[in-house]
Write an enzyme that holds these catalytic residues in place. Structure first.
Site, PDB file in Angstrom:
ATOM      1  N   TRP A 110      31.243  36.593  49.499  1.00 43.84           N
ATOM      2  CA  TRP A 110      31.112  36.947  48.234  1.00 43.84           C
ATOM      3  C   TRP A 110      29.673  36.894  47.600  1.00 43.84           C
ATOM      4  CZ3 TRP A 110      29.117  33.351  44.465  1.00 43.84           C
ATOM      5  CH2 TRP A 110      29.412  33.741  43.255  1.00 43.84           C
ATOM      6  N   ASP A 149      36.468  40.765  29.183  1.00 42.88           N
ATOM      7  CA  ASP A 149      36.946  40.237  30.584  1.00 42.88           C
ATOM      8  C   ASP A 149      38.120  39.400  30.467  1.00 42.88           C
ATOM      9  OD1 ASP A 149      36.466  39.161  33.379  1.00 42.88           O
ATOM     10  OD2 ASP A 149      35.279  40.830  33.426  1.00 42.88           O
ATOM     11  N   ASP A 150      38.091  38.240  31.652  1.00 38.97           N
ATOM     12  CA  ASP A 150      38.962  37.374  31.735  1.00 38.97           C
ATOM     13  C   ASP A 150      38.966  36.355  30.409  1.00 38.97           C
ATOM     14  OD1 ASP A 150      40.617  35.736  32.731  1.00 38.97           O
ATOM     15  OD2 ASP A 150      39.476  35.181  34.531  1.00 38.97           O
ATOM     16  N   ARG A 190      41.117  29.727  44.318  1.00 43.69           N
ATOM     17  CA  ARG A 190      40.478  30.057  42.835  1.00 43.69           C
ATOM     18  C   ARG A 190      41.933  29.571  41.887  1.00 43.69           C
ATOM     19  NH1 ARG A 190      38.694  34.267  38.102  1.00 43.69           N
ATOM     20  NH2 ARG A 190      37.146  33.268  37.576  1.00 43.69           N
ATOM     21  N   LYS A 236      39.577  46.925  33.890  1.00 46.81           N
ATOM     22  CA  LYS A 236      39.095  46.340  35.008  1.00 46.81           C
ATOM     23  C   LYS A 236      40.001  45.632  35.918  1.00 46.81           C
ATOM     24  CE  LYS A 236      35.466  43.146  36.434  1.00 46.81           C
ATOM     25  NZ  LYS A 236      34.385  42.054  35.966  1.00 46.81           N
ATOM     26  N   TRP A 237      40.455  46.182  37.052  1.00 41.70           N
ATOM     27  CA  TRP A 237      41.496  45.510  37.999  1.00 41.70           C
ATOM     28  C   TRP A 237      41.097  44.617  39.013  1.00 41.70           C
ATOM     29  CZ3 TRP A 237      46.494  48.387  38.339  1.00 41.70           C
ATOM     30  CH2 TRP A 237      47.555  47.676  39.457  1.00 41.70           C
ATOM     31  N   ASP A 238      41.102  43.357  38.653  1.00 41.49           N
ATOM     32  CA  ASP A 238      40.603  42.284  39.242  1.00 41.49           C
ATOM     33  C   ASP A 238      41.654  41.665  40.507  1.00 41.49           C
ATOM     34  OD1 ASP A 238      38.574  40.533  40.238  1.00 41.49           O
ATOM     35  OD2 ASP A 238      38.060  39.325  38.443  1.00 41.49           O
ATOM     36  N   MET A 239      40.906  41.168  41.320  1.00 37.73           N
ATOM     37  CA  MET A 239      41.918  40.410  42.603  1.00 37.73           C
ATOM     38  C   MET A 239      41.135  39.323  43.258  1.00 37.73           C
ATOM     39  SD  MET A 239      42.971  40.044  45.811  1.00 37.73           S
ATOM     40  CE  MET A 239      44.234  40.271  46.773  1.00 37.73           C
ATOM     41  N   CYS A 241      37.999  45.792  41.404  1.00 34.06           N
ATOM     42  CA  CYS A 241      37.336  44.439  41.464  1.00 34.06           C
ATOM     43  C   CYS A 241      38.279  43.464  42.514  1.00 34.06           C
ATOM     44  CB  CYS A 241      37.076  43.883  39.946  1.00 34.06           C
ATOM     45  SG  CYS A 241      36.128  42.470  40.037  1.00 34.06           S
ATOM     46  N   ASP A 294      29.865  40.630  42.643  1.00 31.28           N
ATOM     47  CA  ASP A 294      29.502  39.523  41.193  1.00 31.28           C
ATOM     48  C   ASP A 294      28.008  39.027  41.408  1.00 31.28           C
ATOM     49  OD1 ASP A 294      32.246  39.471  40.389  1.00 31.28           O
ATOM     50  OD2 ASP A 294      32.736  37.344  41.086  1.00 31.28           O
TER      51      ASP A 294
HETATM   52  C1  DGJ Z   1      35.942  38.108  39.397  1.00 30.99           C
HETATM   53  C2  DGJ Z   1      35.100  39.463  38.804  1.00 30.99           C
HETATM   54  O1  DGJ Z   1      34.253  39.672  39.974  1.00 30.99           O
HETATM   55  C3  DGJ Z   1      34.150  39.018  37.636  1.00 30.99           C
HETATM   56  O2  DGJ Z   1      33.285  39.912  37.228  1.00 30.99           O
HETATM   57  C4  DGJ Z   1      34.997  38.453  36.407  1.00 30.99           C
HETATM   58  O3  DGJ Z   1      35.880  39.497  36.031  1.00 30.99           O
HETATM   59  C5  DGJ Z   1      35.993  37.149  36.899  1.00 30.99           C
HETATM   60  N1  DGJ Z   1      36.556  37.634  38.073  1.00 30.99           N
HETATM   61  C6  DGJ Z   1      37.006  36.837  35.788  1.00 30.99           C
HETATM   62  O4  DGJ Z   1      37.597  35.971  36.240  1.00 30.99           O
END
Ligand code: DGJ
Length: 786
Positions: free
Chosen positions: A205, A372-373, A449, A482-485, A532, A554
């Site tokens: 990370w 974002d989140d 997380r 933005k599709w996060d995981m 993402c 990040d």
């Molecule tokens: C991880 C992403 O990489 C960040 O840019 C951000 O969107 C956070 N998650 C939000 O929880």
């Protein structure tokens, strides 16, 4: 071009050739993969036959204490034969291409040639994404092999506009009994030499894509992931290269799987100095029950060869990814400059705050505002609410639609963050469907997380997510997602699958993910999807089939970003790599870097901002406004042009050249200042030797005595009618500076280079300190003159 001549098969791209043959035994002997050998559709068949005969291995002896294939073919020793595919049990003791457990418990396979078919165009797979091509730019060869009731198809797609051959495999069970597939690779390459190195892109990370080279000897080198994702630990992209390969010369083979899950690439030399490379799904976390009448597809792998070193290979792969991986309306469309709320406010967002940020963003020229989140249910930290995708009414009184409308009224597009694949145990979704999360019944679960992975191997879960996100994305004017995981797998288990099929969970998850991404990107073709996974934990070609761009890391620190973006650039074009200018001290490293350097580095990816603009002073906002304006003028070159690494070390030099080679932007970045160093020059690559170019820079002043602080001011150097930067320059304050401004031929530029002007005689403290301050950088603009 694909040709069959007798038992020989020839595959040719503009600069490479690939050949194999069917042996008497029915095995496929690999003959050659490398620079083009001059074969064309016109080459007479007898010439091809005699060329290829020269490439086949001549064997007459029984092979020592190795295994002879059978009594009639005593000289056929599979342990030392270069093959297109290999299996266990018939003498090949190397890492195998496939491994099947038969109902009687045996694991010996012997797949022999059955038939072959050549067609134009590029077919797609049923369960996985793949490269795409048209009748005009792709041809395909499918070779069918059989072992009793099992049929193995090897598919080779040859691209006529670049030096790429895609390979994949497919296994069909035509028998009456199930078999267990313990491994099914996507491609094997057996080379007749040893002494290779494997370049791997290793990381973690915030430290993605650190290139390092490992010698491939008789001990196996493995690049793999067991995280459930393609992972930031080991990206699936690798380069097998000669040890002397450099940026501009040397043999390099590139391999990259179009796959987002657990992958595996191994390389090893055998006792006879031959090297085998295998790539595919990681067999360590895989086992597949193949019922009669069923088919299993292995992911497609992109293979490329360049005799022209890493830069040559990158050129091929950049073109390929842009033209044959990325698709849809955003494929070639300019990507908007965005502002993302994450580092500006983290979870602490509400409509008033977001609109204030959006207004400030609009004022400096940002085009897309991304929430974002933190916007849904009770999401005030990362411990709850994933799964409950309704806006928090206290934070967003008008819901997502209300905010989107207001943002649009400001003249900005609106984008949103989602994390569809995850659930918090503190959520209505989990309370309603605990069985949808991936954990092992009766055993404590390890958290990542504070969240759990939804079991996408279960089609019911996938259908739920398709419904839920179709509702969300239809509910407001959303033009970007933005599709996060944000976690890797642990406690891998699917309640949907029976105990003896748990080895299928990880791969079925990836198939479910592709079903979900496919359904949503098809339903919302105009939306720009950005991948993402805690930054670059799933930066791969599978995701790029759905998302034209991916949040690369990040880590937004410009110094780290130089290394990270450079790492990606070996295999991925820079318009897939999103990069943001963020605040200083940087949130990941606490480092201070000049605003201009943050811009210069981010501009070589897809530019965005991720900072609270309200914290900036007027000078900084003016600078950002000017930089965004400059970026928009050069956006096409930076996003669509050809990116080259020129130099790395303490000083990095990059360049991006327009397709017609008439415009280019270069960058020099210096990590640490060393006093009394050599004078630098800038020697571009990729230009046209026969054109004349104006090469100039915009200098900036750094004067610690005058400002008592680090202050950079962009100064116009040369205001010229018709110059691309004319309008922007007119807005800057003029300051005297030594800068580059020369008109010179492409040939001189590329062969000799331009001697660069020192920056203001240094820092002001020591005139021997010639280039910038620590972490300083400068852009160079190159325009063909008529
Ligand atoms: C991880 C992403 O990489 C960040 O840019 C951000 O969107 C956070 N998650 C939000 O929880």
């Amino acid at each position: 071009m694909i040709r069959r001549a007798g038992d020989f098969f020839l595959l040719q791209t503009p600069g490479t050739a690939y050949a194999f043959r069917v042996m008497e035994t029915g095995h496929l002997e690999h003959l050659y993969y490398g620079a083009a050998l001059g074969w064309t559709t016109e080459t007479p068949e007898h010439q091809i036959l005699s060329d290829c005969a020269a490439l086949t291995e001549k064997r007459v002896f029984e092979p020592g204490n190795s295994i002879a294939y059978d009594r009639e073919h005593k000289a056929v020793n599979l342990e030392d034969l270069r093959q297109e595919i290999s299996s266990r049990g018939k003498g090949d003791i190397r890492d195998p291409f496939l491994e099947i457990r038969y109902p009687d418990g045996s694991v010996t396979s012997d797949f022999l040639f059955d038939s072959a078919e050549i067609r134009t165009g590029k077919t797609s797979m049923e369960t996985l994404p793949g490269a795409w091509g048209t009748e005009a730019d792709a041809e395909e060869l499918t070779v069918t092999l059989k072992d009793r009731d099992l049929t193995l198809e090897l598919c080779y797609s040859v691209f006529l506009d670049c030096d790429v051959i895609c390979r994949r495999s497919r296994l069909y069970n035509g028998g009456d009994d199930p078999v267990t597939v313990e491994r099914l690779m996507s491609a094997q390459l057996d080379l007749d030499t040893d002494g290779w190195e494997l370049a791997l892109f290793h990381g973690a990370w915030a430290r993605e894509m650190d290139k390092h080279d490992v010698s491939v000897g008789t001990a196996r080198v493995v690049n793999a992931s067991v995280t459930g994702t393609s992972s930031n630990r080991n990206n699936p992209f690798v380069i097998l290269h000669r040890p002397d390969a450099g940026e501009s010369a040397g043999a390099c083979y590139g391999f990259n799987l179009i796959y987002s899950g657990n992958h595996y690439t191994s390389a090893q030399a055998n006792a006879y100095r031959k090297t085998r490379l295998l790539t595919g799904i990681n067999p360590e976390t895989f086992s597949w029950h193949l019922e009669p009448g069923q088919t299993l597809e292995a992911p497609e792998v992109v293979t490329a060869f360049s005799p022209g070193g890493f830069r040559g290979l990158s050129r091929i792969l950049h073109h390929f990814v842009r033209e044959h991986i990325v698709r849809g309306v955003w494929q070639h469309k300019p990507r908007p400059v965005l502002l993302n709320s994450w580092e500006a406010a983290y979870f602490d967002i509400n409509e008033t705050k977001l609109l204030r940020l959006a207004r400030a963003a609009r004022d400096v020229g940002v085009e897309l505002f991304v929430m974002d989140d933190g916007w849904f249910a009770d999401r005030s930290d990362d411990s709850r609410s994933l799964g409950d995708w309704d806006a928090n009414p206290k934070k967003l009184p008008g819901g997502v639609a209300g905010l989107a409308k207001k943002v649009r009224e400001l003249g900005l597009d609106f984008g949103i963050w989602i994390e569809p694949e995850m659930v918090n145990t503190d959520s209505d979704l989990y309370r309603a469907h605990p069985e949808w999360s991936m954990d092992i019944p009766g055993r404590p679960h390890s958290e990542g997380r504070n969240q759990r992975v939804l079991d996408l191997s279960n089609p019911e879960v996938v259908e739920h997510l398709i419904r839920r996100f179709t509702e969300l994305l239809s509910s407001a004017e959303i033009s970007y997602v933005k599709w996060d995981m944000n976690r890797i797998f642990s406690d891998v288990y699917s309640r949907y699958l029976p105990p003896d099929r748990q080895g299928e969970t990880a791969h079925r998850y990836v198939m479910g993910l592709y079903r979900l991404m496919g359904a949503l990107t098809e339903r919302f073709p105009e939306i720009l999807f950005e991948g993402c996974a805690s930054g670059g934990n799933r930066f791969d070609l599978g995701i790029l089939c759905y998302c034209p761009q991916i949040w690369a890391s990040d880590n937004t620190d410009a110094v780290c970003r130089v290394h990270i973006q450079e790492g990606y650039s070996y295999g991925y074009p820079m318009n897939c790599v999103t990069s943001h200018v963020s605040a200083c001290p940087n949130h990941q490293t606490l480092r201070e870097t000049p605003l201009m350097t943050r811009f210069n580095v981010a501009a070589f990816g897809v530019l965005g901002y991720e900072m609270n603009l309200a914290d900036l002073n007027r000078g900084e906002l003016d600078e950002i406004r000017n930089e965004i304006a400059l970026y928009k003028l050069w956006r096409e070159v930076l996003q669509q042009g050809d990116f080259y690494r020129i130099q790395h070390g303490n000083i990095h030099k990059w360049i991006c050249v327009s397709k017609d080679k008439r415009l280019a932007v270069g960058m020099m970045f210096q990590q640490m200042v060393w006093p009394n160093t050599q004078y630098e020059n800038f020697r571009p690559v990729g230009l046209d030797e026969n054109l004349r170019y104006r090469f100039y820079s915009l200098s900036y002043k750094f004067d610690i005595r005058e400002f008592g602080d680090l202050v950079n001011t962009v100064a116009p150097i040369h205001i010229r009618q018709n110059s691309l930067v004319h309008n922007v320059l007119a807005k800057f304050v003029s300051l005297p500076a030594e800068v580059e401004d020369v008109t010179v031929s492409g040939s001189v530029l590329m062969k000799a280079g331009v001697k660069l002007a020192p920056a203001y005689g240094g820092t002001g403290f020591n005139e021997q300190t010639r280039y910038f301050q620590d972490f300083g950088s400068r852009l160079y603009f190159i325009e063909a003159v008529d």
